[in-house]
Design a protein around this motif. Structure first.
Motif, PDB file in Angstrom:
ATOM      1  N   PHE A   8       0.830  -1.200   0.000  1.00 34.55           N
ATOM      2  CA  PHE A   8       0.000   0.000   0.000  1.00 34.55           C
ATOM      3  C   PHE A   8       0.871   1.259   0.000  1.00 34.55           C
ATOM      4  N   ALA A   9       1.857   1.311   0.891  1.00 33.41           N
ATOM      5  CA  ALA A   9       2.713   2.501   0.988  1.00 33.41           C
ATOM      6  C   ALA A   9       3.455   2.758  -0.320  1.00 33.41           C
ATOM      7  N   ALA A  10       3.992   1.704  -0.913  1.00 33.10           N
ATOM      8  CA  ALA A  10       4.715   1.866  -2.180  1.00 33.10           C
ATOM      9  C   ALA A  10       3.783   2.351  -3.282  1.00 33.10           C
ATOM     10  N   LEU A  11       2.598   1.781  -3.330  1.00 36.85           N
ATOM     11  CA  LEU A  11       1.671   2.164  -4.384  1.00 36.85           C
ATOM     12  C   LEU A  11       1.103   3.558  -4.161  1.00 36.85           C
ATOM     13  N   TYR A  12       0.817   3.910  -2.920  1.00 41.02           N
ATOM     14  CA  TYR A  12       0.331   5.262  -2.646  1.00 41.02           C
ATOM     15  C   TYR A  12       1.396   6.291  -3.051  1.00 41.02           C
ATOM     16  N   ALA A  13       2.636   6.020  -2.725  1.00 40.10           N
ATOM     17  CA  ALA A  13       3.709   6.940  -3.109  1.00 40.10           C
ATOM     18  C   ALA A  13       3.811   7.056  -4.623  1.00 40.10           C
ATOM     19  N   ALA A  14       3.748   5.933  -5.319  1.00 37.94           N
ATOM     20  CA  ALA A  14       3.849   5.951  -6.781  1.00 37.94           C
ATOM     21  C   ALA A  14       2.657   6.669  -7.408  1.00 37.94           C
ATOM     22  N   LEU A  15       1.450   6.374  -6.928  1.00 38.68           N
ATOM     23  CA  LEU A  15       0.261   7.027  -7.487  1.00 38.68           C
ATOM     24  C   LEU A  15       0.265   8.525  -7.212  1.00 38.68           C
ATOM     25  N   THR A  16       0.733   8.919  -6.041  1.00 37.08           N
ATOM     26  CA  THR A  16       0.781  10.344  -5.705  1.00 37.08           C
ATOM     27  C   THR A  16       1.822  11.081  -6.549  1.00 37.08           C
ATOM     28  N   ALA A  17       2.992  10.492  -6.707  1.00 37.81           N
ATOM     29  CA  ALA A  17       4.013  11.113  -7.565  1.00 37.81           C
ATOM     30  C   ALA A  17       3.514  11.203  -9.007  1.00 37.81           C
ATOM     31  N   ALA A  18       2.893  10.128  -9.490  1.00 37.97           N
ATOM     32  CA  ALA A  18       2.363  10.129 -10.851  1.00 37.97           C
ATOM     33  C   ALA A  18       1.215  11.125 -10.989  1.00 37.97           C
ATOM     34  N   HIS A  19       0.463  11.318  -9.922  1.00 39.57           N
ATOM     35  CA  HIS A  19      -0.602  12.330  -9.925  1.00 39.57           C
ATOM     36  C   HIS A  19      -0.004  13.709 -10.213  1.00 39.57           C
ATOM     37  N   GLU A  20       1.067  14.039  -9.516  1.00 45.61           N
ATOM     38  CA  GLU A  20       1.693  15.353  -9.723  1.00 45.61           C
ATOM     39  C   GLU A  20       2.190  15.512 -11.163  1.00 45.61           C
ATOM     40  N   VAL A  21       2.842  14.474 -11.674  1.00 49.44           N
ATOM     41  CA  VAL A  21       3.351  14.531 -13.047  1.00 49.44           C
ATOM     42  C   VAL A  21       2.189  14.595 -14.045  1.00 49.44           C
ATOM     43  N   GLY A  22       1.210  13.728 -13.869  1.00 51.45           N
ATOM     44  CA  GLY A  22       0.085  13.682 -14.800  1.00 51.45           C
ATOM     45  C   GLY A  22      -0.800  14.908 -14.742  1.00 51.45           C
ATOM     46  N   ASP A  23      -0.943  15.487 -13.561  1.00 55.11           N
ATOM     47  CA  ASP A  23      -1.832  16.634 -13.401  1.00 55.11           C
ATOM     48  C   ASP A  23      -1.193  17.935 -13.864  1.00 55.11           C
ATOM     49  N   TYR A  24       0.125  18.020 -13.813  1.00 59.46           N
ATOM     50  CA  TYR A  24       0.771  19.280 -14.154  1.00 59.46           C
ATOM     51  C   TYR A  24       1.679  19.191 -15.371  1.00 59.46           C
ATOM     52  N   TRP A  25       2.569  18.238 -15.416  1.00 60.52           N
ATOM     53  CA  TRP A  25       3.516  18.146 -16.526  1.00 60.52           C
ATOM     54  C   TRP A  25       2.891  17.554 -17.787  1.00 60.52           C
ATOM     55  N   ALA A  26       2.104  16.509 -17.639  1.00 61.53           N
ATOM     56  CA  ALA A  26       1.561  15.827 -18.819  1.00 61.53           C
ATOM     57  C   ALA A  26       0.320  16.516 -19.390  1.00 61.53           C
ATOM     58  N   GLN A  27      -0.353  17.297 -18.588  1.00 68.11           N
ATOM     59  CA  GLN A  27      -1.585  17.948 -19.057  1.00 68.11           C
ATOM     60  C   GLN A  27      -1.268  19.041 -20.070  1.00 68.11           C
ATOM     61  N   GLN A  28      -1.986  19.044 -21.167  1.00 67.67           N
ATOM     62  CA  GLN A  28      -1.833  20.077 -22.183  1.00 67.67           C
ATOM     63  C   GLN A  28      -2.510  21.362 -21.705  1.00 67.67           C
ATOM     64  N   ASP A  29      -1.898  22.509 -21.991  1.00 67.77           N
ATOM     65  CA  ASP A  29      -2.449  23.785 -21.539  1.00 67.77           C
ATOM     66  C   ASP A  29      -3.881  23.998 -22.026  1.00 67.77           C
ATOM     67  N   ALA A  30      -4.165  23.655 -23.280  1.00 70.12           N
ATOM     68  CA  ALA A  30      -5.511  23.849 -23.826  1.00 70.12           C
ATOM     69  C   ALA A  30      -6.538  23.029 -23.048  1.00 70.12           C
ATOM     70  N   ASP A  31      -6.173  21.820 -22.649  1.00 66.48           N
ATOM     71  CA  ASP A  31      -7.091  20.989 -21.868  1.00 66.48           C
ATOM     72  C   ASP A  31      -7.279  21.552 -20.466  1.00 66.48           C
ATOM     73  N   ALA A  32      -6.222  22.081 -19.875  1.00 65.81           N
ATOM     74  CA  ALA A  32      -6.318  22.676 -18.539  1.00 65.81           C
ATOM     75  C   ALA A  32      -7.292  23.857 -18.548  1.00 65.81           C
ATOM     76  N   VAL A  33      -7.268  24.637 -19.612  1.00 62.51           N
ATOM     77  CA  VAL A  33      -8.148  25.797 -19.724  1.00 62.51           C
ATOM     78  C   VAL A  33      -9.590  25.376 -19.990  1.00 62.51           C
ATOM     79  N   ALA A  34      -9.778  24.341 -20.804  1.00 62.17           N
ATOM     80  CA  ALA A  34     -11.124  23.988 -21.264  1.00 62.17           C
ATOM     81  C   ALA A  34     -11.843  22.933 -20.424  1.00 62.17           C
TER      82      ALA A  34
END
Length: 151
Positions: A8-34
């Protein structure tokens, strides 16, 4: 064998780190606006964002599973990712609307106002993004629990 708590701890850490990357780095600006706009444009933008977000989390789950020998069930991992994706979509359709307490506001926004957060949401421009992230992190914990449940 890895304990359920360690998985659980390993997966929570991985999902949380991936959340940050997916929510900010991977998201396209146009999608963030729309993504919070009503109608097809907002729906399509949010679905594109959630697809990229979920792919980012899936890569993290696979990497952690392999690197640490977690022996996660594919079905349970998929269920955890689906939970994270669905709840991410619900929150991100609220983008830019957290101060809106009208009857046509998204359900999650109306819930936040009914819970007594109206003054904060109306007066602090950071309140909406903080509520959004708290929602995401809470569901990520549940997604990790689903994914790491009994074999």
């Amino acid at each position: 064998m890895t304990s359920p708590a360690a998985r659980f701890a390993a997966l929570y850490a991985a999902l949380t780190a991936a959340h940050e990357v997916g929510d900010y780095w991977a998201q396209q600006d146009a999608d963030a606006v729309a993504k919070g706009k009503p109608g097809r444009e907002g729906t399509a933008a949010c679905l594109r964002h959630v697809a990229g977000y979920t792919a980012t989390q899936a890569v993290a789950v696979a990497a952690v599973n392999r690197a640490f020998g977690l022996r996660l069930s594919l079905g349970r991992a998929a269920a955890g990712l689906a939970l994270s994706a669905a709840t991410h979509y619900v929150a991100d359709r609220c983008a830019g609307r957290w101060a809106d307490d009208s009857p046509d506001a998204p359900a999650l926004v109306r819930l936040a106002h009914r819970a007594g957060h109206s003054p904060w949401l109306r007066n602090d421009p950071q309140a909406g993004p903080l509520m959004d992230q708290a929602w995401h992190k809470g569901w990520i914990a549940l997604a990790a629990a689903v994914a790491t449940g009994r074999h």
